[in-house]
Scaffold this active site. Structure first.
Site, mmCIF file in Angstrom:
data_model
loop_
_atom_site.group_PDB
_atom_site.id
_atom_site.type_symbol
_atom_site.label_atom_id
_atom_site.label_comp_id
_atom_site.label_asym_id
_atom_site.label_seq_id
_atom_site.Cartn_x
_atom_site.Cartn_y
_atom_site.Cartn_z
ATOM 1 N N CYS A 138 2.509 -21.336 13.944
ATOM 2 C CA CYS A 138 1.121 -21.626 13.593
ATOM 3 C C CYS A 138 1.129 -22.417 12.298
ATOM 4 O O CYS A 138 1.762 -21.998 11.321
ATOM 5 C CB CYS A 138 0.353 -20.327 13.391
ATOM 6 S SG CYS A 138 0.620 -19.121 14.713
ATOM 7 N N ARG B 54 1.840 2.732 3.716
ATOM 8 C CA ARG B 54 2.337 1.947 4.843
ATOM 9 C C ARG B 54 3.090 0.712 4.366
ATOM 10 O O ARG B 54 2.778 0.169 3.315
ATOM 11 C CB ARG B 54 1.202 1.553 5.795
ATOM 12 C CG ARG B 54 0.039 0.839 5.164
ATOM 13 C CD ARG B 54 -1.256 1.193 5.957
ATOM 14 N NE ARG B 54 -2.377 0.330 5.622
ATOM 15 C CZ ARG B 54 -3.182 0.533 4.570
ATOM 16 N NH1 ARG B 54 -2.947 1.512 3.713
ATOM 17 N NH2 ARG B 54 -4.199 -0.274 4.357
ATOM 18 N N ASP C 162 -7.564 -11.501 1.640
ATOM 19 C CA ASP C 162 -6.418 -10.953 0.930
ATOM 20 C C ASP C 162 -6.488 -11.462 -0.498
ATOM 21 O O ASP C 162 -6.516 -12.671 -0.726
ATOM 22 C CB ASP C 162 -5.116 -11.391 1.612
ATOM 23 C CG ASP C 162 -4.182 -10.223 1.837
ATOM 24 O OD1 ASP C 162 -3.999 -9.434 0.890
ATOM 25 O OD2 ASP C 162 -3.638 -10.104 2.945
ATOM 26 N N CYS D 295 0.195 -20.576 8.919
ATOM 27 C CA CYS D 295 0.852 -19.285 8.671
ATOM 28 C C CYS D 295 0.973 -18.951 7.181
ATOM 29 O O CYS D 295 1.391 -19.779 6.374
ATOM 30 C CB CYS D 295 2.246 -19.320 9.285
ATOM 31 S SG CYS D 295 3.144 -17.779 9.056
ATOM 32 N N ARG E 268 3.125 -16.977 5.964
ATOM 33 C CA ARG E 268 4.554 -16.922 5.615
ATOM 34 C C ARG E 268 5.268 -18.214 6.001
ATOM 35 O O ARG E 268 6.452 -18.214 6.333
ATOM 36 C CB ARG E 268 5.232 -15.719 6.295
ATOM 37 C CG ARG E 268 4.618 -14.421 5.870
ATOM 38 C CD ARG E 268 5.476 -13.195 6.100
ATOM 39 N NE ARG E 268 4.649 -12.047 5.772
ATOM 40 C CZ ARG E 268 4.047 -11.275 6.682
ATOM 41 N NH1 ARG E 268 4.254 -11.472 7.971
ATOM 42 N NH2 ARG E 268 3.255 -10.286 6.300
ATOM 43 N N TYR F 176 0.861 -1.182 0.000
ATOM 44 C CA TYR F 176 0.000 0.000 0.000
ATOM 45 C C TYR F 176 0.894 1.226 0.000
ATOM 46 O O TYR F 176 1.945 1.233 0.625
ATOM 47 C CB TYR F 176 -0.886 0.012 1.253
ATOM 48 C CG TYR F 176 -1.703 -1.247 1.438
ATOM 49 C CD1 TYR F 176 -2.734 -1.558 0.553
ATOM 50 C CD2 TYR F 176 -1.441 -2.123 2.481
ATOM 51 C CE1 TYR F 176 -3.493 -2.709 0.725
ATOM 52 C CE2 TYR F 176 -2.196 -3.267 2.659
ATOM 53 C CZ TYR F 176 -3.216 -3.562 1.782
ATOM 54 O OH TYR F 176 -3.955 -4.689 1.959
ATOM 55 N N CYS G 36 9.415 -17.260 15.467
ATOM 56 C CA CYS G 36 8.255 -17.020 16.328
ATOM 57 C C CYS G 36 8.407 -17.917 17.546
ATOM 58 O O CYS G 36 9.114 -18.928 17.503
ATOM 59 C CB CYS G 36 6.962 -17.380 15.604
ATOM 60 S SG CYS G 36 6.757 -16.462 14.057
ATOM 61 N N LYS H 225 -5.887 -6.424 0.955
ATOM 62 C CA LYS H 225 -7.045 -6.905 1.703
ATOM 63 C C LYS H 225 -8.314 -6.185 1.232
ATOM 64 O O LYS H 225 -8.295 -4.982 1.018
ATOM 65 C CB LYS H 225 -6.841 -6.632 3.194
ATOM 66 C CG LYS H 225 -5.698 -7.432 3.813
ATOM 67 C CD LYS H 225 -5.641 -7.221 5.308
ATOM 68 C CE LYS H 225 -4.374 -6.581 5.826
ATOM 69 N NZ LYS H 225 -3.104 -6.984 5.306
#
Ligand SMILES: *Cc1c(COP(=O)(O)O)cnc(C)c1O
Ligand code: SF4
Length: 326
Positions: free
Chosen positions: A107, A94, A308, A110, A112, A91, A103, A315
């Site tokens: 998860c 940002r 997304d 994920c 990524r 964007y 991490c 998004k």
């Protein structure tokens, strides 16, 4: 060593040990862990009851992760939106600064998955400096989202260094830090961390809770410490089959978050990432759930339900999507 660093050291990453504890097939758990790293914090080990409970499903290796599902590794085309290795600039105003690649717990769903926790993808300090230079050189950027991996696995000193350099850039207004630690490693949220983050206001912290059982007493304490220090909290949830794909569970989660003074921000439709097909939920199902939530919950408890769009276009609120089901 601090308490949270000690807890990180005690994380379980051995698939054989995890298989034994939770009754998984050790060969399959080993094969999955070889491709996609597995890591459980002591806090999670205390919360997970078995492979099919909402926490087990999120964090225990599953044989379906190795299925040939024909899903892409990088459906959001993040690698092509990366002008320098630690930046994703999708964007205009940002950017994401991927400041860490590990991490506290991995998860299984994920987005990524292709890179987090993988050897050889760790973020060098030089890459972070290059990312900060990129931000400084692009005055249209007003907000930096420090993400990863989990940026709160960095020590306070390093985090303060990065936030301090970003804060000195005149065109940067808002800073955001995205972390899963309040849910999986709540000991990370120390009083000194809260004080450090407060110094860089305006700074929002986004949490990631997916199920009411993640709202433990320790997580509640972590959130209170941040809010009491004046740091606004917003939560992102991923809609996941077999974890939270029903209105009752999500209503409990979102109302529970509000009571912790955490505003539900996004409900993310799951991304179609390789190795995560077993978490897929139809868009129509997500829409029905949102409709049910509207009827029975405070408006403050209702997040934006977003998907997304593939190929990196960003998004989109699901009520604005007129595409076919994916
Ligand atoms: C989600 C995301 C953001 C932040 O978007 P918001 O809608 O402001 O939360 C920024 N950059 C990228 C690449 C993202 O995926
Ligand atoms: S904490 Fe975030 S980056 Fe880390 S594995 Fe979970 S979803 Fe991925």
């Amino acid at each position: 060593m601090t308490v949270w660093e000690e807890e990180l050291r005690q994380c379980c990453t051995d698939p054989a040990q995890i298989a034994r504890r939770f009754g998984l097939d050790p060969a399959s758990a080993g094969a999955v862990a070889e491709r996609y790293p597995v890591r459980l914090t002591p806090h999670l080990l205390g919360l997970i009851e078995g492979p099919d409970d909402p926490l087990g499903r999120q964090f225990l290796p599953h044989p379906a992760e190795l299925d040939e599902d024909r899903l892409p590794e990088d459906p959001l085309a993040e690698e092509t939106l990366s002008p320098t290795p630690a930046i994703v600039h999708r964007y205009r105003d940002r950017v994401l600064l991927l400041a860490a690649n590990t991490c506290a717990a991995y998860c299984r769903f994920c987005t990524r998955k292709r890179r987090v926790g993988c050897r050889g993808r760790s973020v060098a300090f030089g890459e972070i400096l290059a990312a900060i230079e990129y931000v400084a050189a692009n005055p249209e950027i007003r907000e930096v989202i420090v993400s990863g991996g989990d940026p709160l696995l960095m020590a306070d000193g390093m985090l303060g260094e990065i936030l301090g350099r970003l804060r000195k850039i005149p065109h940067i207004g808002l800073l955001r830090v995205a972390t899963r630690t309040p849910a999986v490693l709540p000991a990370r949220i120390t009083a000194s961390l809260a004080e450090l983050l407060r110094r860089f206001a305006p700074l929002f912290l986004t949490t990631h809770f997916n199920h009411p059982r993640e709202l433990s007493a320790e997580a509640a304490e972590a959130c209170a410490r941040l809010v009491d220090a004046g740091i606004p909290l917003a939560n992102q949830t991923v809609l996941l089959r077999g974890v939270n794909d029903d209105a009752g569970t999500l209503a409990d989660l979102f109302q529970g978050l509000l009571l912790l003074r955490v505003r539900p921000y996004y409900l993310h439709h799951p991304d179609p990432v390789h190795g995560t097909a077993h978490f897929a939920v139809p868009l129509t199902r997500g829409r029905d759930i949102m409709q049910e939530l509207w009827r029975g919950t405070s408006g403050l408890a209702i997040p934006h339900y977003v998907v997304d769009t593939p190929g990196g276009k960003g998004k989109v609120p699901v009520h604005l999507v007129d595409t076919v089901d994916k």
